[in-house]
Design a protein around this motif. Structure first.
Motif, PDB file in Angstrom:
ATOM      1  N   ALA A 173       1.630  -8.898  -7.472  1.00 51.16           N
ATOM      2  CA  ALA A 173       0.544  -9.165  -6.535  1.00 51.16           C
ATOM      3  C   ALA A 173       0.391  -7.895  -5.696  1.00 51.16           C
ATOM      4  N   TYR A 174      -0.703  -7.183  -5.895  1.00 55.57           N
ATOM      5  CA  TYR A 174      -0.847  -5.859  -5.296  1.00 55.57           C
ATOM      6  C   TYR A 174      -1.971  -5.828  -4.259  1.00 55.57           C
ATOM      7  N   VAL A 175      -1.750  -5.065  -3.212  1.00 57.90           N
ATOM      8  CA  VAL A 175      -2.797  -4.901  -2.202  1.00 57.90           C
ATOM      9  C   VAL A 175      -3.946  -4.116  -2.820  1.00 57.90           C
ATOM     10  N   ALA A 176      -5.087  -4.769  -2.952  1.00 66.24           N
ATOM     11  CA  ALA A 176      -6.274  -4.128  -3.505  1.00 66.24           C
ATOM     12  C   ALA A 176      -7.170  -3.580  -2.408  1.00 66.24           C
ATOM     13  N   THR A 177      -7.219  -4.300  -1.283  1.00 65.00           N
ATOM     14  CA  THR A 177      -8.061  -3.917  -0.147  1.00 65.00           C
ATOM     15  C   THR A 177      -7.380  -4.355   1.139  1.00 65.00           C
ATOM     16  N   SER A 178      -7.462  -3.520   2.173  1.00 62.02           N
ATOM     17  CA  SER A 178      -6.977  -3.875   3.500  1.00 62.02           C
ATOM     18  C   SER A 178      -8.156  -3.902   4.465  1.00 62.02           C
ATOM     19  N   MET A 216     -10.611  -0.829   3.887  1.00 59.62           N
ATOM     20  CA  MET A 216      -9.959   0.305   3.244  1.00 59.62           C
ATOM     21  C   MET A 216      -9.478  -0.092   1.846  1.00 59.62           C
ATOM     22  N   PRO A 217     -10.137   0.378   0.799  1.00 59.15           N
ATOM     23  CA  PRO A 217      -9.661   0.110  -0.562  1.00 59.15           C
ATOM     24  C   PRO A 217      -8.272   0.725  -0.764  1.00 59.15           C
ATOM     25  N   ARG A 218      -7.554   0.217  -1.746  1.00 57.45           N
ATOM     26  CA  ARG A 218      -6.218   0.751  -2.028  1.00 57.45           C
ATOM     27  C   ARG A 218      -6.290   2.256  -2.236  1.00 57.45           C
ATOM     28  N   ALA A 219      -5.386   2.973  -1.572  1.00 60.41           N
ATOM     29  CA  ALA A 219      -5.421   4.436  -1.619  1.00 60.41           C
ATOM     30  C   ALA A 219      -4.357   5.026  -2.534  1.00 60.41           C
ATOM     31  N   TYR A 220      -3.362   4.227  -2.919  1.00 54.15           N
ATOM     32  CA  TYR A 220      -2.239   4.764  -3.687  1.00 54.15           C
ATOM     33  C   TYR A 220      -2.229   4.224  -5.114  1.00 54.15           C
ATOM     34  N   ALA A 221      -1.698   5.034  -6.007  1.00 50.02           N
ATOM     35  CA  ALA A 221      -1.678   4.673  -7.428  1.00 50.02           C
ATOM     36  C   ALA A 221      -0.743   3.496  -7.675  1.00 50.02           C
ATOM     37  N   LEU A 222      -1.168   2.626  -8.572  1.00 44.77           N
ATOM     38  CA  LEU A 222      -0.358   1.500  -9.032  1.00 44.77           C
ATOM     39  C   LEU A 222      -0.346   1.550 -10.548  1.00 44.77           C
ATOM     40  N   GLN A 223       0.841   1.710 -11.126  1.00 47.84           N
ATOM     41  CA  GLN A 223       0.975   1.818 -12.578  1.00 47.84           C
ATOM     42  C   GLN A 223       1.646   0.563 -13.129  1.00 47.84           C
ATOM     43  N   GLU A 238       0.847  -1.202   0.000  1.00 51.90           N
ATOM     44  CA  GLU A 238       0.000   0.000   0.000  1.00 51.90           C
ATOM     45  C   GLU A 238       0.878   1.247   0.000  1.00 51.90           C
ATOM     46  N   ARG A 239       1.290   1.638  -1.202  1.00 57.16           N
ATOM     47  CA  ARG A 239       2.116   2.819  -1.445  1.00 57.16           C
ATOM     48  C   ARG A 239       2.110   3.056  -2.949  1.00 57.16           C
ATOM     49  N   ARG A 240       2.600   4.209  -3.378  1.00 54.26           N
ATOM     50  CA  ARG A 240       2.675   4.486  -4.813  1.00 54.26           C
ATOM     51  C   ARG A 240       3.722   3.576  -5.457  1.00 54.26           C
ATOM     52  N   GLU A 241       3.334   2.937  -6.526  1.00 56.36           N
ATOM     53  CA  GLU A 241       4.253   2.064  -7.253  1.00 56.36           C
ATOM     54  C   GLU A 241       4.076   2.285  -8.746  1.00 56.36           C
ATOM     55  N   ASP A 242       5.188   2.566  -9.424  1.00 57.07           N
ATOM     56  CA  ASP A 242       5.214   2.635 -10.877  1.00 57.07           C
ATOM     57  C   ASP A 242       6.071   1.467 -11.352  1.00 57.07           C
ATOM     58  N   LEU A 243       5.411   0.419 -11.846  1.00 57.00           N
ATOM     59  CA  LEU A 243       6.098  -0.812 -12.224  1.00 57.00           C
ATOM     60  C   LEU A 243       6.022  -1.074 -13.725  1.00 57.00           C
ATOM     61  N   ARG A 244       5.908  -0.011 -14.488  1.00 55.76           N
ATOM     62  CA  ARG A 244       5.827  -0.162 -15.933  1.00 55.76           C
ATOM     63  C   ARG A 244       7.145  -0.623 -16.547  1.00 55.76           C
ATOM     64  N   TRP A 245       8.206  -0.585 -15.778  1.00 50.11           N
ATOM     65  CA  TRP A 245       9.513  -1.006 -16.256  1.00 50.11           C
ATOM     66  C   TRP A 245       9.759  -2.511 -16.083  1.00 50.11           C
ATOM     67  N   PRO A 269      10.274  -3.612   1.474  1.00 54.25           N
ATOM     68  CA  PRO A 269       9.713  -2.674   2.438  1.00 54.25           C
ATOM     69  C   PRO A 269       9.634  -1.247   1.896  1.00 54.25           C
ATOM     70  N   THR A 270      10.242  -1.021   0.734  1.00 53.44           N
ATOM     71  CA  THR A 270      10.192   0.294   0.094  1.00 53.44           C
ATOM     72  C   THR A 270       9.704   0.133  -1.339  1.00 53.44           C
ATOM     73  N   ALA A 271       9.355   1.245  -1.981  1.00 54.90           N
ATOM     74  CA  ALA A 271       8.872   1.191  -3.359  1.00 54.90           C
ATOM     75  C   ALA A 271       9.922   0.540  -4.267  1.00 54.90           C
ATOM     76  N   TRP A 272       9.451  -0.259  -5.199  1.00 54.24           N
ATOM     77  CA  TRP A 272      10.346  -0.961  -6.104  1.00 54.24           C
ATOM     78  C   TRP A 272      10.994  -0.009  -7.104  1.00 54.24           C
ATOM     79  N   THR A 273      12.246  -0.328  -7.464  1.00 53.37           N
ATOM     80  CA  THR A 273      12.967   0.394  -8.509  1.00 53.37           C
ATOM     81  C   THR A 273      13.582  -0.632  -9.463  1.00 53.37           C
ATOM     82  N   PRO A 274      13.887  -0.235 -10.692  1.00 53.31           N
ATOM     83  CA  PRO A 274      14.551  -1.171 -11.611  1.00 53.31           C
ATOM     84  C   PRO A 274      15.862  -1.697 -11.038  1.00 53.31           C
ATOM     85  N   GLN A 275      16.612  -0.836 -10.374  1.00 54.96           N
ATOM     86  CA  GLN A 275      17.887  -1.254  -9.797  1.00 54.96           C
ATOM     87  C   GLN A 275      17.683  -2.315  -8.717  1.00 54.96           C
ATOM     88  N   GLN A 276      16.643  -2.128  -7.936  1.00 58.05           N
ATOM     89  CA  GLN A 276      16.356  -3.083  -6.871  1.00 58.05           C
ATOM     90  C   GLN A 276      15.994  -4.446  -7.447  1.00 58.05           C
TER      91      GLN A 276
END
Length: 249
Positions: A52-57, A68-75, A37-44, A234-241
């Motif tokens: 597997a994304y949190v849709a509802t908590s 609580m429906p997902r509050a943050y954008a997922l791309q 449950e955080r902003r994630e841009d995973l188009r890369w 535990p943090t937003a994903w990056t290509p490097q990660q």
């Protein structure tokens, strides 16, 4: 996600026998990233990695079931395989009633998420992430039974599990889930012991726990094998990660 292994739990060596999987589970790629449950841009992401994304908590506290429906954008790219996750948290400060009302609340949310996902053209899989105390296992079992009974036959139910549930504290043998994902991270004081045995045995040896494996980016790599890996950060994903994670596989 918190994965705790009690002292003295051991894996019991048994032959590898990956059970037959639900057709929808078989459509998932061998690597899935958990998008919390955080902003994630995973188009890369590479085309062969799913999400597997949190849709509802859901928070269970006292007599309350707070949704609580997902509050943050997922791309995601349109071709990325995605699995919605319903995350359930049972309060420690105010233990939940775990009554019929709360059971119905959890079940109805999983069914609703699965129904919305069924129209996306994606593999029909929904995941339940619900970690419980020993005294709460009967409730989790009842929830899973109720969900599986009401889900359409073409929709698979994936369930995360504490590492201990797939080791000496194994109680999942008859859980009606189509995929069980033992989380081999946050394993507490027996972390080193379990890692040693996973390396020795090549993975979890309990029959229901051999099809998938969960690991975390901020812990040492788990030297174990499973047809599918779920990766937690535990943090937003990056290509490097992801490159760092995939390079160690």
């Amino acid at each position: 996600m918190l994965c705790v292994l009690g002292l003295g739990y051991w894996l019991t060596p048994t032959p590898k026998q990956h059970p037959a999987q639900h057709p929808a589970v078989m459509q998932l790629p061998p690597h899935m990233l958990w998008a919390w449950e955080r902003r994630e841009d995973l188009r890369w992401l590479p085309a062969n990695v799913g999400v597997a994304y949190v849709a509802t908590s859901i928070e269970l506290e006292g007599a309350i079931a707070r949704t609580m429906p997902r509050a943050y954008a997922l791309q995601l790219r349109p071709d990325t395989v995605a699995v919605p996750v319903v995350h359930v948290d049972a309060s420690w400060r105010r233990p939940p009633a775990l009554d019929a009302v709360q059971q119905a609340a959890v079940v109805s949310q999983v069914l609703a998420v699965a129904a919305r996902h069924a129209d996306t053209g994606q593999p029909r899989v929904v995941q339940l992430d619900f970690e419980v105390r020993q005294s709460q296992r009967a409730f989790l079992r009842a929830v899973v039974q109720d969900i599986r009974r009401q889900l359409p036959a073409d929709t698979a139910l994936s369930v995360t599990a504490l590492a201990s549930w797939c080791a000496g504290d194994y109680w999942l043998h008859d859980l009606p889930a189509d995929e069980i994902v033992p989380m081999a991270f946050r394993m507490g004081r027996d972390d080193a012991l379990l890692r040693t045995q996973l390396t020795r045995d090549g993975g979890f040896t309990r029959p229901r726990c051999q099809s998938a494996l969960g690991t975390a980016t901020d812990e040492p790599a788990v030297l174990a094998h499973a047809p599918r890996r779920y990766h937690f950060s535990p943090t937003a994903w990056t290509p490097q990660q992801w490159q760092h994670v995939s390079g160690g596989l």
